[in-house]
Design a protein around this motif. Sequence first.
Motif, PDB file in Angstrom:
ATOM      1  N   PHE A 166      -0.215 -20.400  15.319  1.00  0.00           N
ATOM      2  CA  PHE A 166      -0.562 -21.754  15.736  1.00  0.00           C
ATOM      3  C   PHE A 166      -1.673 -21.824  16.784  1.00  0.00           C
ATOM      4  CE2 PHE A 166       4.133 -21.517  15.002  1.00  0.00           C
ATOM      5  CZ  PHE A 166       4.141 -22.133  13.753  1.00  0.00           C
ATOM      6  N   GLY A 167      -2.109 -20.669  17.268  1.00  0.00           N
ATOM      7  CA  GLY A 167      -3.142 -20.665  18.301  1.00  0.00           C
ATOM      8  C   GLY A 167      -2.652 -21.155  19.641  1.00  0.00           C
ATOM      9  N   PHE A 168      -1.331 -21.087  19.883  1.00  0.00           N
ATOM     10  CA  PHE A 168      -0.774 -21.509  21.181  1.00  0.00           C
ATOM     11  C   PHE A 168      -0.975 -20.367  22.180  1.00  0.00           C
ATOM     12  CE2 PHE A 168       2.554 -24.383  18.930  1.00  0.00           C
ATOM     13  CZ  PHE A 168       1.541 -25.288  18.630  1.00  0.00           C
ATOM     14  N   LYS A 169      -2.123 -20.355  22.807  1.00  0.00           N
ATOM     15  CA  LYS A 169      -2.494 -19.246  23.674  1.00  0.00           C
ATOM     16  C   LYS A 169      -2.170 -19.483  25.143  1.00  0.00           C
ATOM     17  CE  LYS A 169      -6.245 -17.690  20.638  1.00  0.00           C
ATOM     18  NZ  LYS A 169      -7.671 -17.290  20.567  1.00  0.00           N
ATOM     19  N   ASN A 170      -1.951 -20.706  25.533  1.00  0.00           N
ATOM     20  CA  ASN A 170      -1.677 -20.997  26.938  1.00  0.00           C
ATOM     21  C   ASN A 170      -0.290 -20.515  27.350  1.00  0.00           C
ATOM     22  OD1 ASN A 170      -4.152 -22.168  27.022  1.00  0.00           O
ATOM     23  ND2 ASN A 170      -3.433 -24.252  27.375  1.00  0.00           N
ATOM     24  N   ALA A 177       3.872 -19.987  41.978  1.00  0.00           N
ATOM     25  CA  ALA A 177       2.680 -19.589  41.257  1.00  0.00           C
ATOM     26  C   ALA A 177       1.867 -18.605  42.075  1.00  0.00           C
ATOM     27  CB  ALA A 177       1.845 -20.829  40.935  1.00  0.00           C
ATOM     28  N   PHE A 178       0.886 -17.983  41.402  1.00  0.00           N
ATOM     29  CA  PHE A 178      -0.009 -17.080  42.087  1.00  0.00           C
ATOM     30  C   PHE A 178      -0.883 -17.846  43.071  1.00  0.00           C
ATOM     31  CE2 PHE A 178       0.481 -14.687  38.047  1.00  0.00           C
ATOM     32  CZ  PHE A 178       1.060 -13.576  38.612  1.00  0.00           C
ATOM     33  N   ASN A 179      -1.567 -17.126  43.937  1.00  0.00           N
ATOM     34  CA  ASN A 179      -2.463 -17.724  44.902  1.00  0.00           C
ATOM     35  C   ASN A 179      -3.778 -18.055  44.215  1.00  0.00           C
ATOM     36  OD1 ASN A 179      -3.738 -18.516  47.263  1.00  0.00           O
ATOM     37  ND2 ASN A 179      -4.266 -16.385  47.850  1.00  0.00           N
ATOM     38  N   LEU A 180      -3.842 -19.201  43.565  1.00  0.00           N
ATOM     39  CA  LEU A 180      -5.017 -19.611  42.820  1.00  0.00           C
ATOM     40  C   LEU A 180      -5.946 -20.432  43.701  1.00  0.00           C
ATOM     41  CD1 LEU A 180      -3.181 -20.752  39.587  1.00  0.00           C
ATOM     42  CD2 LEU A 180      -4.336 -18.587  39.952  1.00  0.00           C
ATOM     43  N   THR A 181      -7.233 -20.357  43.428  1.00  0.00           N
ATOM     44  CA  THR A 181      -8.185 -21.194  44.131  1.00  0.00           C
ATOM     45  C   THR A 181      -8.034 -22.620  43.640  1.00  0.00           C
ATOM     46  OG1 THR A 181      -9.868 -20.798  42.459  1.00  0.00           O
ATOM     47  CG2 THR A 181      -9.792 -19.259  44.301  1.00  0.00           C
ATOM     48  N   PRO A 182      -8.523 -23.628  44.395  1.00  0.00           N
ATOM     49  CA  PRO A 182      -8.338 -25.019  43.992  1.00  0.00           C
ATOM     50  C   PRO A 182      -8.896 -25.341  42.615  1.00  0.00           C
ATOM     51  CG  PRO A 182      -9.014 -24.884  46.286  1.00  0.00           C
ATOM     52  CD  PRO A 182      -9.102 -23.505  45.745  1.00  0.00           C
ATOM     53  N   SER A 183      -9.956 -24.612  42.199  1.00  0.00           N
ATOM     54  CA  SER A 183     -10.558 -24.921  40.907  1.00  0.00           C
ATOM     55  C   SER A 183      -9.928 -24.148  39.760  1.00  0.00           C
ATOM     56  CB  SER A 183     -12.063 -24.599  40.954  1.00  0.00           C
ATOM     57  OG  SER A 183     -12.249 -23.219  41.261  1.00  0.00           O
ATOM     58  N   ALA A 184      -9.047 -23.229  40.106  1.00  0.00           N
ATOM     59  CA  ALA A 184      -8.454 -22.395  39.063  1.00  0.00           C
ATOM     60  C   ALA A 184      -7.355 -23.144  38.335  1.00  0.00           C
ATOM     61  CB  ALA A 184      -7.889 -21.124  39.680  1.00  0.00           C
ATOM     62  N   PRO A 185      -7.171 -22.879  37.036  1.00  0.00           N
ATOM     63  CA  PRO A 185      -6.123 -23.564  36.266  1.00  0.00           C
ATOM     64  C   PRO A 185      -4.746 -23.022  36.610  1.00  0.00           C
ATOM     65  CG  PRO A 185      -7.200 -21.917  34.922  1.00  0.00           C
ATOM     66  CD  PRO A 185      -7.944 -21.938  36.229  1.00  0.00           C
ATOM     67  N   SER A 186      -3.717 -23.772  36.258  1.00  0.00           N
ATOM     68  CA  SER A 186      -2.336 -23.340  36.509  1.00  0.00           C
ATOM     69  C   SER A 186      -1.770 -22.571  35.327  1.00  0.00           C
ATOM     70  CB  SER A 186      -1.451 -24.555  36.793  1.00  0.00           C
ATOM     71  OG  SER A 186      -1.465 -25.432  35.686  1.00  0.00           O
ATOM     72  N   THR A 187      -2.596 -22.309  34.327  1.00  0.00           N
ATOM     73  CA  THR A 187      -2.153 -21.556  33.154  1.00  0.00           C
ATOM     74  C   THR A 187      -3.117 -20.416  32.876  1.00  0.00           C
ATOM     75  OG1 THR A 187      -3.366 -22.996  31.626  1.00  0.00           O
ATOM     76  CG2 THR A 187      -1.060 -23.558  32.093  1.00  0.00           C
ATOM     77  N   PHE A 188      -2.608 -19.388  32.219  1.00  0.00           N
ATOM     78  CA  PHE A 188      -3.436 -18.308  31.706  1.00  0.00           C
ATOM     79  C   PHE A 188      -3.562 -18.481  30.198  1.00  0.00           C
ATOM     80  CE2 PHE A 188      -1.819 -15.537  35.386  1.00  0.00           C
ATOM     81  CZ  PHE A 188      -2.902 -15.903  36.181  1.00  0.00           C
ATOM     82  N   ILE A 189      -4.494 -17.745  29.612  1.00  0.00           N
ATOM     83  CA  ILE A 189      -4.696 -17.778  28.167  1.00  0.00           C
ATOM     84  C   ILE A 189      -4.480 -16.382  27.614  1.00  0.00           C
ATOM     85  CG2 ILE A 189      -6.340 -18.169  26.295  1.00  0.00           C
ATOM     86  CD1 ILE A 189      -7.709 -20.243  28.051  1.00  0.00           C
TER      87      ILE A 189
END
Length: 315
Positions: free
Chosen positions: A89-93, A3-15
Amino acid sequence: MSAFNLTPSAPSTFILNGIPGLEAAHIWISVPFSIFYIISLLGNFTVLFVVSKEQTLHKPMFLLLCMLALTDIGGSTCVVPKALCIFWFGFKNITVDGCLTQMFFFNTIAAMHSAVLVTMAFDRYVAICDPLRYATILTNARITKLGLLGLIRAVLLVLPQPLLLRRLPFCINHVIPHTYCEHIAVVKMSCGDTRVNRTYGLVTTLVIIGLDLTLIGLSYGLIIRDVLRISSNKAHGKALNTCTAHICVILMSYTPSLFSALTHRFGQSITAHVHILLANVHVLVPSMLNPIIYGVKTKELREKLISSLIKGALP
């Protein structure tokens, strides 16, 4: 791929937000999307089926048509199913790894598509300017090797894009205003220094499109030079007519692709939904029209297709 270098509070998915500003019209927009996609699949799979079935079509030109069909199928399939899930369906994740993978395969297929068009231009050059040596210069084995070379080039040029994105921090903003993970759209979400990513993405685009268009232009320049040496006007028309389909495909492929890439970086006055619609058009429309153009303009393919349809219709 990690995964990308995300901060601890960042989600593991994009929208993936679809087409910004036109969310209320997503259902209506999905209608031409799905129609174009179905026509694209039917047309390109038909080309693959007819060429594979007919022994007389096992020639370099039709092998290139199969490569073009495969890139059209792959490119549209990377984008459209996810876009339709958003619209219907609005499946944006989308997971970070999923976004990274979609980006890599889509850009690799686009680069491969461009390489196929260059090889087709070389094929036309040899067929018109050196027809007596065509069978010895362009064999099926040589076309296959050129295809593999194009694939290797595509992978080597595109692979650094997701690798460079891995080092970027993605903090609070994780909404991509797009229907798919386009490289520059993901880069714009980062809260870090993106100069290297932007520069490499632009250089990659210009190298692929610029180099390939130069080679195509050189091929057609040589073709025009040799055609003008022919005294017969009828021969002029016949020679140039063999290039009509390829020229149409080139214009459909490169014009919206280059315009979309450049306006995403420099066209700040163009609204977001125009950017996104154009990015999708340059995926959908060429892949839908390419098999139609070649089916109409290529006599051998047209005749074999009609013959297969007649045989299928007979009891």
